[in-house]
Design a protein around this motif. Structure first.
Motif, mmCIF file in Angstrom:
data_model
loop_
_atom_site.group_PDB
_atom_site.id
_atom_site.type_symbol
_atom_site.label_atom_id
_atom_site.label_comp_id
_atom_site.label_asym_id
_atom_site.label_seq_id
_atom_site.Cartn_x
_atom_site.Cartn_y
_atom_site.Cartn_z
ATOM 1 N N GLN A 119 103.412 23.242 137.380
ATOM 2 C CA GLN A 119 103.028 24.208 138.297
ATOM 3 C C GLN A 119 101.733 24.108 138.928
ATOM 4 O O GLN A 119 101.211 24.264 140.005
ATOM 5 C CB GLN A 119 103.093 25.611 137.293
ATOM 6 N N ARG A 120 100.511 23.414 138.049
ATOM 7 C CA ARG A 120 99.365 23.252 138.595
ATOM 8 C C ARG A 120 99.371 22.101 139.721
ATOM 9 O O ARG A 120 98.661 22.379 140.600
ATOM 10 C CB ARG A 120 98.501 22.676 137.288
ATOM 11 N N MET A 121 100.162 20.847 139.435
ATOM 12 C CA MET A 121 100.092 20.192 140.616
ATOM 13 C C MET A 121 100.677 20.643 141.912
ATOM 14 O O MET A 121 100.118 20.351 142.786
ATOM 15 C CB MET A 121 101.070 18.981 140.088
ATOM 16 N N ILE A 122 101.674 21.281 141.776
ATOM 17 C CA ILE A 122 102.322 22.037 143.087
ATOM 18 C C ILE A 122 101.209 23.016 143.626
ATOM 19 O O ILE A 122 100.719 23.080 144.842
ATOM 20 C CB ILE A 122 103.575 23.051 142.556
ATOM 21 N N GLU A 123 100.544 23.782 142.711
ATOM 22 C CA GLU A 123 99.179 24.619 143.321
ATOM 23 C C GLU A 123 98.181 23.737 143.592
ATOM 24 O O GLU A 123 97.596 24.008 144.899
ATOM 25 C CB GLU A 123 98.871 25.546 142.211
ATOM 26 N N ASP A 124 97.978 22.701 143.281
ATOM 27 C CA ASP A 124 96.774 21.870 143.835
ATOM 28 C C ASP A 124 97.473 21.415 145.220
ATOM 29 O O ASP A 124 96.528 21.240 146.157
ATOM 30 C CB ASP A 124 96.722 20.534 142.898
ATOM 31 N N MET A 125 98.672 20.870 145.248
ATOM 32 C CA MET A 125 99.100 20.308 146.781
ATOM 33 C C MET A 125 99.171 21.498 147.690
ATOM 34 O O MET A 125 98.801 21.202 148.919
ATOM 35 C CB MET A 125 100.422 19.876 146.576
ATOM 36 N N ALA A 126 99.718 22.660 147.399
ATOM 37 C CA ALA A 126 99.657 23.809 148.297
ATOM 38 C C ALA A 126 98.438 23.989 148.601
ATOM 39 O O ALA A 126 98.331 24.460 150.035
ATOM 40 C CB ALA A 126 100.382 24.852 147.332
ATOM 41 N N SER A 127 97.587 24.189 148.024
ATOM 42 C CA SER A 127 96.034 24.677 148.358
ATOM 43 C C SER A 127 95.625 23.482 149.222
ATOM 44 O O SER A 127 94.453 23.985 150.145
ATOM 45 C CB SER A 127 94.908 24.611 147.165
ATOM 46 N N ARG A 128 95.896 22.298 149.299
ATOM 47 C CA ARG A 128 95.636 21.315 150.418
ATOM 48 C C ARG A 128 96.581 21.250 151.438
ATOM 49 O O ARG A 128 96.517 20.409 152.340
ATOM 50 C CB ARG A 128 95.497 20.134 149.716
#
Length: 290
Positions: free
Chosen positions: A11-20
């Motif tokens: 979930q954190r990795m998805i959020e990191d990618m989505a924020s970018r």
């Protein structure tokens, strides 16, 4: 574990990618590559060591994984280590595989004409025309909207291009005529080239399939894709002595060296260059008679 749908790491990795603002496809690819790494480790990637990274790269080499896939895995793991896990010391151990750049397949102008003439209907003739006449990527062709056509300024707006860089490209009178023929026949409302469900655009896969089938039916022996039309656009402009930096802007290339690849296949340009031997022609004759 990254392969568990609800894991905090995933979930954190998805959020990191989505924020970018990574595209959905890129996000899925990154998660897939990190999941493969987790399967290799048989434990969560957040416990990885430098030795684990080394052994995984050795594993990819032993499996004879292609260079593009290896480099995609490296990009995904670099993001995981640098951004999500904040462990840049692991990312430093990742190494990509060099891929020699091959000269692109380019159609002659006669072959382009054969392909356009064989297009199955107004929709595909217009789509092929955009790929060749404006040098767009297949993803850019299918993402065009009716509102992107500016017949007053004779331009097409490409939004968003690769790397999220918008740009304008030329709209030739011939292409505008084909686009108008298509619009009058189908009256597309939003997407210029809608899919079977007009709410969505035609897929890149669909356009690629039709290009391949049309090339075969037209008797073109070369391996043809929508990107072949983009390659041909750039090469033919170069052969017309259009400045390479202008071509770079039209193609949306970030680096000039990417555009310079077309100098390897611009046959007319190469053929028209005078060999230095020609400059010695008269001198060689004098030496022989001396």
């Amino acid at each position: 574990m990254i392969d568990q749908p609800n894991s905090p790491l995933r979930q954190r990795m998805i959020e990191d990618m989505a924020s970018r603002r990574f595209k959905e496809k890129v996000q899925k690819d990154y998660i897939r590559h990190v999941r493969n790494f987790a399967v290799f480790l048989a434990r969560s990637p957040d416990t990885a060591t430098a030795e684990d990274v080394r052994l995984y790269q050795l594993h990819l080499a032993e499996q004879k994984i292609g260079a593009p896939s290896v480099n995609a895995a490296v990009a995904a793991l670099r993001f995981l280590f640098n951004v999500t896990l904040e462990r840049p010391e692991l990312a430093r151990h990742l190494a990509g595989v060099h891929m020699p750049r091959r000269a692109p397949v380019v159609l002659s102008q006669d072959e382009v004409s054969l392909l356009l003439d064989a297009a199955p209907g107004l929709k595909y003739r217009a789509a092929f025309g955009v790929a060749y006449g404006a040098g767009l990527r297949v993803s850019e062709v299918v993402a065009l909207k009716v509102s992107d056509i500016d017949s007053q300024r004779m331009t097409l707006r490409v939004e968003p291009g690769k790397g999220q860089r918008d740009r304008y490209v030329m709209l030739s009178p011939q292409l505008l005529e084909w686009l108008r023929d298509w619009w009058r026949a189908a009256r597309p409302q939003a997407w210029l080239f809608p899919g079977q469900n007009p709410v969505n655009p035609m897929s890149a896969r669909q356009l690629s399939r039709v290009v391949r089938e049309t090339a075969r039916e037209a008797g073109i022996a070369k391996r043809v894709s929508p990107h072949t039309l983009r390659h041909s656009f750039a090469t033919h402009l170069l052969e017309q002595n259009v400045d390479i930096r202008v071509i770079q802007v039209l193609l949306g290339h970030a680096k000039l060296e990417t555009t310079a690849l077309y100098t390897r296949v611009a046959v007319n340009t190469i053929r028209d260059i005078a060999s230095p031997l020609e400059k010695l022609k008269d001198l060689v004759g004098r030496v022989q008679h001396a």
